[in-house]
Design an enzyme around this catalytic site. Structure first.
Site, short mmCIF file in Angstrom:
data_model
loop_
_atom_site.label_atom_id
_atom_site.label_comp_id
_atom_site.label_asym_id
_atom_site.label_seq_id
_atom_site.Cartn_x
_atom_site.Cartn_y
_atom_site.Cartn_z
N HIS A 33 2.72 3.49 -9.02
CA HIS A 33 2.54 2.05 -9.31
C HIS A 33 3.77 1.49 -10.03
CE1 HIS A 33 -1.39 2.30 -7.70
NE2 HIS A 33 -1.93 2.96 -8.69
N ASN A 62 -10.71 -2.59 -6.24
CA ASN A 62 -9.93 -1.64 -7.06
C ASN A 62 -10.59 -1.37 -8.41
OD1 ASN A 62 -6.63 -2.73 -5.88
ND2 ASN A 62 -7.93 -1.06 -5.16
N ASP A 101 0.83 -1.21 0.00
CA ASP A 101 0.00 0.00 0.00
C ASP A 101 0.86 1.26 0.00
OD1 ASP A 101 -2.31 1.46 0.03
OD2 ASP A 101 -2.74 1.15 2.16
C1 FPP Z 1 -1.87 0.35 -3.31
O1 FPP Z 1 -1.42 1.67 -3.39
C2 FPP Z 1 -1.41 -0.38 -4.44
C3 FPP Z 1 -2.21 -0.93 -5.41
C4 FPP Z 1 -3.67 -0.79 -5.44
C5 FPP Z 1 -1.66 -1.67 -6.49
C6 FPP Z 1 -0.39 -2.37 -6.16
C7 FPP Z 1 0.29 -2.61 -7.40
C8 FPP Z 1 1.61 -2.69 -7.57
C9 FPP Z 1 2.63 -2.64 -6.52
C10 FPP Z 1 2.10 -2.85 -8.91
C11 FPP Z 1 2.06 -4.29 -9.35
C12 FPP Z 1 0.71 -4.67 -9.74
C13 FPP Z 1 0.14 -4.52 -10.94
C14 FPP Z 1 -1.33 -4.75 -11.08
C15 FPP Z 1 0.91 -4.11 -12.12
P1 FPP Z 1 -2.52 2.77 -3.49
O2 FPP Z 1 -2.70 3.12 -4.94
O3 FPP Z 1 -3.77 2.36 -2.81
O4 FPP Z 1 -1.82 3.94 -2.73
P2 FPP Z 1 -2.50 5.03 -1.82
O5 FPP Z 1 -3.16 4.30 -0.67
O6 FPP Z 1 -1.33 5.86 -1.38
O7 FPP Z 1 -3.46 5.80 -2.68
#
Ligand code: FPP
Length: 252
Positions: free
Chosen positions: A40, A71, A23
């Site tokens: 990402h 998501n 996360d």
């Molecule tokens: C959470 O961070 C992360 C995700 C929803 C996706 C995790 C994906 C990767 C590490 C890349 C590898 C996976 C793929 C599908 C290519 P967030 O976006 O929720 O961060 P935030 O909480 O700071 O908004």
């Protein structure tokens, strides 16, 4: 070798299966004044480093939350960017999987991914199926509630068709219908970015897992952070409902 890595290598009972909620990509990018997609992309770099580091200390299963059932509700542009990133990462990281003898697997409703993602995923799964040092499982379009409902439906159908008795539905029967039927439960669950939630991830499987939370945002999570979590795990006493004295007498 880092000092922490050497300490992990010396552990008597290291965690065999580590699950991670990766996360904080969005916040990491925002802090840098960049778009979420940049977060990402850097999240994939972190995943490569951590998967390699885990394999180096002989972790057997690493299961990461890459895209949850929920998501899909993100803005269309972000979902599209993640799917594009998934395809390009699968192509690019095949070499990492080969170099480290890592088998790729996926759990979740993968049939709802775009066709090109499904194809790329199927190809990499097939190409790595004989790798046996570590299994890296991507949870994609995954949610525990969906997984548990699916297992319940499957068992109910078997009862309706006369293939099993109602009494045969126990914990083992449920576990056998989960996406994770082929793996042991996680010993350790790590969540980054200072959030203290499970977010519909492996809810059945983590019943007795040790939980480790860190404020690090996922793209900043490094090899030594993984090793620190593994060392922290080693200091926990896993009682599985028993009392401390019972465990000590089992060991001696
Ligand atoms: C959470 O961070 C992360 C995700 C929803 C996706 C995790 C994906 C990767 C590490 C890349 C590898 C996976 C793929 C599908 C290519 P967030 O976006 O929720 O961060 P935030 O909480 O700071 O908004």
């Amino acid at each position: 070798m880092s000092d922490l890595k050497a300490q992990v290598k010396a552990l008597k009972n290291p965690p065999q299966h580590i699950a991670i909620i990766m996360d904080g990509n969005g916040r990491w990018a925002k802090k840098k004044g960049m778009l979420r997609a940049f977060g990402h992309e850097n999240g994939v770099d972190a995943l490569r480093r951590i998967a390699t580091a885990a394999a180096e200390v002989d972790v057997k299963f690493l299961t990461v939350y890459a895209f949850s059932s929920e998501n899909w509700n993100r803005p269309k542009t972000e979902v599209k960017a993640l799917m594009t990133l998934l395809v390009s990462s699968l192509k690019k990281e095949l070499k990492t999987l080969k170099d480290n003898n890592i088998r790729l697997q996926a759990i979740g409703e993968t049939a709802s991914l775009p066709k090109n993602c499904q194809n790329e995923l199927a190809e990499v799964i097939e190409l790595t199926k004989d790798h046996n040092h570590m299994t890296l499982t991507l949870a994609l379009s995954y949610g525990s509630r969906e997984e548990l409902s699916r297992a319940a439906r499957c068992l109910a159908q078997e009862v309706a068709e006369g293939k099993r008795s109602l009494e045969s539905i126990d914990e083992e029967a449920m576990a056998s219908k989960l996406y994770t039927a082929h793996m042991p439960d996680p010993d350790l669950l790590i969540r980054t970015s200072n959030e203290y939630r499970i977010s519909n991830y492996l809810m059945w499987q983590i019943a007795y897992s040790e939980l480790y939370f860190t404020p690090k945002l996922w793209p900043d999570f490094r090899e030594d952070d993984l090793y620190q979590a593994m060392l922290d795990y080693q200091n926990r006493e896993r009682r599985f409902g028993k009392i401390s004295e019972q465990l000590k007498s089992e060991i001696s």
